[in-house]
Enzyme design. Structure first.
Site, PDB file in Angstrom:
ATOM      1  N   ARG A  62       0.825  -1.231   0.000  1.00  0.00           N
ATOM      2  CA  ARG A  62       0.000   0.000   0.000  1.00  0.00           C
ATOM      3  C   ARG A  62       0.848   1.266   0.000  1.00  0.00           C
ATOM      4  O   ARG A  62       0.446   2.316   0.469  1.00  0.00           O
ATOM      5  CB  ARG A  62      -0.962   0.032   1.176  1.00  0.00           C
ATOM      6  N   LYS A  67       1.451  11.301 -11.012  1.00  0.00           N
ATOM      7  CA  LYS A  67       0.560  10.436 -11.800  1.00  0.00           C
ATOM      8  C   LYS A  67       1.379   9.219 -12.192  1.00  0.00           C
ATOM      9  O   LYS A  67       2.353   9.338 -12.944  1.00  0.00           O
ATOM     10  CB  LYS A  67       0.082  11.165 -13.066  1.00  0.00           C
ATOM     11  N   GLU A  84       6.549  18.860 -25.121  1.00  0.00           N
ATOM     12  CA  GLU A  84       5.855  19.126 -23.850  1.00  0.00           C
ATOM     13  C   GLU A  84       6.203  20.525 -23.341  1.00  0.00           C
ATOM     14  O   GLU A  84       5.374  21.188 -22.710  1.00  0.00           O
ATOM     15  CB  GLU A  84       6.198  18.070 -22.789  1.00  0.00           C
ATOM     16  N   LYS A  97       4.519  23.107 -13.649  1.00  0.00           N
ATOM     17  CA  LYS A  97       3.850  21.851 -13.281  1.00  0.00           C
ATOM     18  C   LYS A  97       3.668  21.771 -11.767  1.00  0.00           C
ATOM     19  O   LYS A  97       2.597  21.389 -11.275  1.00  0.00           O
ATOM     20  CB  LYS A  97       4.631  20.641 -13.804  1.00  0.00           C
ATOM     21  N   GLU A 146      -6.606  16.352  -9.786  1.00  0.00           N
ATOM     22  CA  GLU A 146      -7.356  16.750 -10.979  1.00  0.00           C
ATOM     23  C   GLU A 146      -8.858  16.793 -10.715  1.00  0.00           C
ATOM     24  O   GLU A 146      -9.666  16.280 -11.482  1.00  0.00           O
ATOM     25  CB  GLU A 146      -7.045  15.766 -12.119  1.00  0.00           C
ATOM     26  N   ARG A 203      -5.629  21.134 -12.962  1.00  0.00           N
ATOM     27  CA  ARG A 203      -4.611  20.228 -13.501  1.00  0.00           C
ATOM     28  C   ARG A 203      -4.957  19.751 -14.915  1.00  0.00           C
ATOM     29  O   ARG A 203      -4.084  19.382 -15.705  1.00  0.00           O
ATOM     30  CB  ARG A 203      -4.437  19.032 -12.541  1.00  0.00           C
ATOM     31  N   ASN A 238      -3.344  18.409 -19.767  1.00  0.00           N
ATOM     32  CA  ASN A 238      -3.686  17.400 -20.780  1.00  0.00           C
ATOM     33  C   ASN A 238      -3.801  18.007 -22.178  1.00  0.00           C
ATOM     34  O   ASN A 238      -4.228  17.332 -23.112  1.00  0.00           O
ATOM     35  CB  ASN A 238      -5.011  16.722 -20.433  1.00  0.00           C
ATOM     36  N   HIS A 246      -3.269  16.049 -25.322  1.00  0.00           N
ATOM     37  CA  HIS A 246      -3.168  14.638 -24.938  1.00  0.00           C
ATOM     38  C   HIS A 246      -4.384  13.799 -25.304  1.00  0.00           C
ATOM     39  O   HIS A 246      -4.293  12.580 -25.362  1.00  0.00           O
ATOM     40  CB  HIS A 246      -2.880  14.506 -23.438  1.00  0.00           C
ATOM     41  N   HIS A 295      -2.839  10.904 -27.087  1.00  0.00           N
ATOM     42  CA  HIS A 295      -2.850   9.523 -26.568  1.00  0.00           C
ATOM     43  C   HIS A 295      -3.505   8.577 -27.570  1.00  0.00           C
ATOM     44  O   HIS A 295      -3.073   7.434 -27.726  1.00  0.00           O
ATOM     45  CB  HIS A 295      -3.620   9.455 -25.238  1.00  0.00           C
ATOM     46  N   HIS A 329       5.857   9.610 -27.437  1.00  0.00           N
ATOM     47  CA  HIS A 329       4.806  10.329 -26.713  1.00  0.00           C
ATOM     48  C   HIS A 329       4.802  11.809 -27.137  1.00  0.00           C
ATOM     49  O   HIS A 329       3.757  12.366 -27.476  1.00  0.00           O
ATOM     50  CB  HIS A 329       5.031  10.188 -25.206  1.00  0.00           C
TER      51      HIS A 329
HETATM   52  N1  LIG Z   1       3.177  10.643 -15.275  1.00  0.00           N
HETATM   53  C1  LIG Z   1       3.060  11.708 -16.013  1.00  0.00           C
HETATM   54  O1  LIG Z   1       2.630  12.757 -15.552  1.00  0.00           O
HETATM   55  C2  LIG Z   1       3.474  11.633 -17.451  1.00  0.00           C
HETATM   56  C3  LIG Z   1       3.583  12.797 -18.211  1.00  0.00           C
HETATM   57  C4  LIG Z   1       4.032  12.698 -19.524  1.00  0.00           C
HETATM   58  C5  LIG Z   1       4.365  11.448 -20.042  1.00  0.00           C
HETATM   59  N2  LIG Z   1       4.230  10.336 -19.281  1.00  0.00           N
HETATM   60  C6  LIG Z   1       4.599   9.010 -19.807  1.00  0.00           C
HETATM   61  O2  LIG Z   1       5.978   9.018 -20.096  1.00  0.00           O
HETATM   62  C7  LIG Z   1       6.264   8.072 -21.121  1.00  0.00           C
HETATM   63  C8  LIG Z   1       7.147   8.710 -22.156  1.00  0.00           C
HETATM   64  O3  LIG Z   1       8.332   9.098 -21.533  1.00  0.00           O
HETATM   65  P1  LIG Z   1       9.662   9.385 -22.361  1.00  0.00           P
HETATM   66  O4  LIG Z   1       9.346  10.246 -23.509  1.00  0.00           O
HETATM   67  O5  LIG Z   1      10.661   9.823 -21.389  1.00  0.00           O
HETATM   68  O6  LIG Z   1       9.971   7.970 -23.012  1.00  0.00           O
HETATM   69  P2  LIG Z   1      10.841   6.706 -22.557  1.00  0.00           P
HETATM   70  O7  LIG Z   1      10.795   6.534 -21.102  1.00  0.00           O
HETATM   71  O8  LIG Z   1      10.401   5.578 -23.411  1.00  0.00           O
HETATM   72  O9  LIG Z   1      12.306   7.131 -23.003  1.00  0.00           O
HETATM   73  C9  LIG Z   1      12.578   7.380 -24.352  1.00  0.00           C
HETATM   74  C10 LIG Z   1      13.789   6.619 -24.855  1.00  0.00           C
HETATM   75  O10 LIG Z   1      14.964   7.283 -24.387  1.00  0.00           O
HETATM   76  C11 LIG Z   1      15.839   6.328 -23.783  1.00  0.00           C
HETATM   77  N3  LIG Z   1      16.602   7.076 -22.788  1.00  0.00           N
HETATM   78  C12 LIG Z   1      16.167   7.521 -21.583  1.00  0.00           C
HETATM   79  N4  LIG Z   1      17.119   8.260 -21.012  1.00  0.00           N
HETATM   80  C13 LIG Z   1      18.170   8.285 -21.851  1.00  0.00           C
HETATM   81  C14 LIG Z   1      19.439   8.913 -21.823  1.00  0.00           C
HETATM   82  N5  LIG Z   1      19.811   9.708 -20.811  1.00  0.00           N
HETATM   83  N6  LIG Z   1      20.268   8.729 -22.875  1.00  0.00           N
HETATM   84  C15 LIG Z   1      19.882   7.981 -23.934  1.00  0.00           C
HETATM   85  N7  LIG Z   1      18.691   7.374 -24.035  1.00  0.00           N
HETATM   86  C16 LIG Z   1      17.844   7.528 -22.992  1.00  0.00           C
HETATM   87  C17 LIG Z   1      14.909   5.277 -23.252  1.00  0.00           C
HETATM   88  O11 LIG Z   1      15.601   4.071 -23.038  1.00  0.00           O
HETATM   89  C18 LIG Z   1      13.894   5.187 -24.369  1.00  0.00           C
HETATM   90  O12 LIG Z   1      14.372   4.391 -25.418  1.00  0.00           O
HETATM   91  C19 LIG Z   1       4.922   7.628 -21.650  1.00  0.00           C
HETATM   92  O13 LIG Z   1       4.629   6.356 -21.144  1.00  0.00           O
HETATM   93  C20 LIG Z   1       3.949   8.655 -21.100  1.00  0.00           C
HETATM   94  O14 LIG Z   1       2.654   8.132 -20.911  1.00  0.00           O
HETATM   95  C21 LIG Z   1       3.799  10.411 -18.007  1.00  0.00           C
HETATM   96 ZN   LIG Z   2       2.613  14.149 -21.971  1.00  0.00          ZN
END
Ligand SMILES: NC(=O)c1ccc[n+]([C@@H]2O[C@H](COP(=O)([O-])OP(=O)(O)OC[C@H]3O[C@@H](n4cnc5c(N)ncnc54)[C@H](O)[C@@H]3O)[C@@H](O)[C@H]2O)c1
Ligand SMILES: [Zn+2]
Length: 363
Positions: free
Chosen positions: A121, A143, A185, A227, A237, A242, A246, A249, A253, A266
């Site tokens: 938990r 999130k 973003e 943020k 939200e 908040r 989106n 998005h 998405h 993304h």
């Molecule tokens: N929780 C939230 O508020 C929130 C907000 C926006 C996005 N997201 C989520 O985040 C995800 C996308 O995140 P992302 O764009 O970071 O993608 P990701 O985590 O897939 O990373 C992108 C790529 O970069 C590589 N990588 C990471 N760090 C690196 C580094 N320092 N050097 C070289 N390569 C590196 C990873 O291995 C991957 O291949 C999605 O699942 C999305 O839904 C969540």
């Molecule tokens: Zn996003």
């Protein structure tokens, strides 16, 4: 080093931003009093790039650790991988007070936070984002989620980290495609809240893509502060504050899902989602400033983000959109631009207008 406070009463935490600040981690862990045994969740690629730096820092600070790697893909945000990891956490945790460190981009951050939120938990976790998108967005705000086949982030929680540590030096190995995705973003933050940030990106996008430390630090600070402020006002939200995060998005998405998380990153999908929202706002006469419309289209194109949806069927995008969490009481809900720096929330947009707007972006 800059410190941004996220004010959430008992769940307050800091976002630390700076160059080569990983060395400060053990000191922070001790102050937080979250234990001395870290389970680090990452993927093999990031472990190779940043694992040794993190290990050195933890060793020097007398923190014990264990790495658990998951495949490098959105598919790691799955039930199968999440429960496999939970099993690993429980084995490592025997006789220890364990916390989790998420070392990676948004995928690792969302997955690790989800595991931290459900194991016993809730156990503490620290975000060490290694992508630009992670540093300005996904690591902040709590999130956490995994995906289902029918849609993204459908199983999750609001569960805040104990610390977010953004070390800019970790971005040096990031491929340009990922930097562009992160910048999408950042443009989003400019459009929803800060026209000066938008102008800053217009002027400096090329330096940012060339990893200029000063420019990177500036936008990470600005975006993280926006943020943090929004999340502190509306953590779960519930107040419609908040929701503006989106922006782009809803369709974004849907494009990601329709492309099975392979066609677009993304950030790329969000860039297309922002263009779709802009067209919807145009058709509804909410966004009528053609100069600003061009500035948004131009900045996304200059960054090198896609401006057309390729290879995806309209129906599959619309179907994926209907699973969106932003659907309430059977009504869709969109964040739409009014001007650069200002957005509004609108419900019940006619399907025809959505279809036409998305169709106009399809190649
Ligand atoms: N929780 C939230 O508020 C929130 C907000 C926006 C996005 N997201 C989520 O985040 C995800 C996308 O995140 P992302 O764009 O970071 O993608 P990701 O985590 O897939 O990373 C992108 C790529 O970069 C590589 N990588 C990471 N760090 C690196 C580094 N320092 N050097 C070289 N390569 C590196 C990873 O291995 C991957 O291949 C999605 O699942 C999305 O839904 C969540
Ligand atoms: Zn996003």
């Amino acid at each position: 080093m800059k410190k941004i406070k996220l004010n959430l009463g008992k769940r307050n935490y800091s976002i630390l931003i700076g160059n080569r600040i990983l060395k400060n981690l053990p000191g922070c862990i001790k102050k937080l009093n979250i234990g001395r045994d870290a389970l680090i969740i990452t993927n093999p690629k990031i472990k190779k790039i940043a694992g040794a730096k993190l290990e050195n820092s933890l060793k020097k600070g007398g923190i014990s650790y264990r790495f658990e790697c998951v495949p490098d893909s959105e598919k790691s945000k799955s039930q199968r991988i999440a429960f496999k990891l939970i099993d690993k956490v429980s084995k490592y945790a025997k006789g220890k007070r364990v916390f989790i460190i998420a070392l990676g981009g948004g995928v690792i951050g969302d997955l690790s936070g989800f595991i931290a939120s459900v194991y016993k938990r809730g156990i503490p976790y620290i975000q060490i984002p290694t992508t630009l998108l992670g540093q300005i967005d996904s690591s902040i705000g709590g999130k956490v989620a995994i995906d289902l086949d029918c849609g993204k982030n459908l199983v999750g929680a609001f569960y805040q980290p104990s610390l977010v540590l953004c070390d800019i030096s970790l971005l040096k190995s990031l491929p340009k495609k990922q930097l562009r995705a992160g910048l999408a973003e950042a443009v989003k933050y400019g459009i929803i809240k800060d026209k000066l940030l938008f102008s800053y990106i217009e002027k400096n996008y090329s330096n940012i893509l060339n990893l200029n430390n000063q420019n990177l630090e500036h936008i990470i600070n600005k975006c993280a502060a926006i943020k943090a402020k929004i999340v502190s006002l509306d953590e779960k939200e519930k107040k419609g504050i908040r929701t503006i995060l989106n922006y782009g998005h809803t369709i974004g998405h849907a494009i990601e899902t329709a492309g099975r998380f392979k066609a677009y990153t993304h950030g790329e999908a969000i860039a297309l989602g922002m263009l779709a929202a802009q067209r919807i706002a145009g058709k509804l006469k909410i966004f009528t400033n053609q100069k600003e419309e061009k500035r948004i289209t131009d900045i996304l194109a200059n960054i090198g983000l896609p401006s057309k949806i390729k290879g995806l069927k309209l129906n599959s995008i619309i179907k994926a959109q209907s699973f969106d969490k932003k659907f309430i009481h059977g009504k869709n809900r969109f964040v739409l631009p009014k001007a650069i720096g200002r957005v509004i929330i609108k419900e019940g947009i006619p399907l025809k207008i959505i279809q036409k707007s998305v169709e106009s972006l399809r190649e």
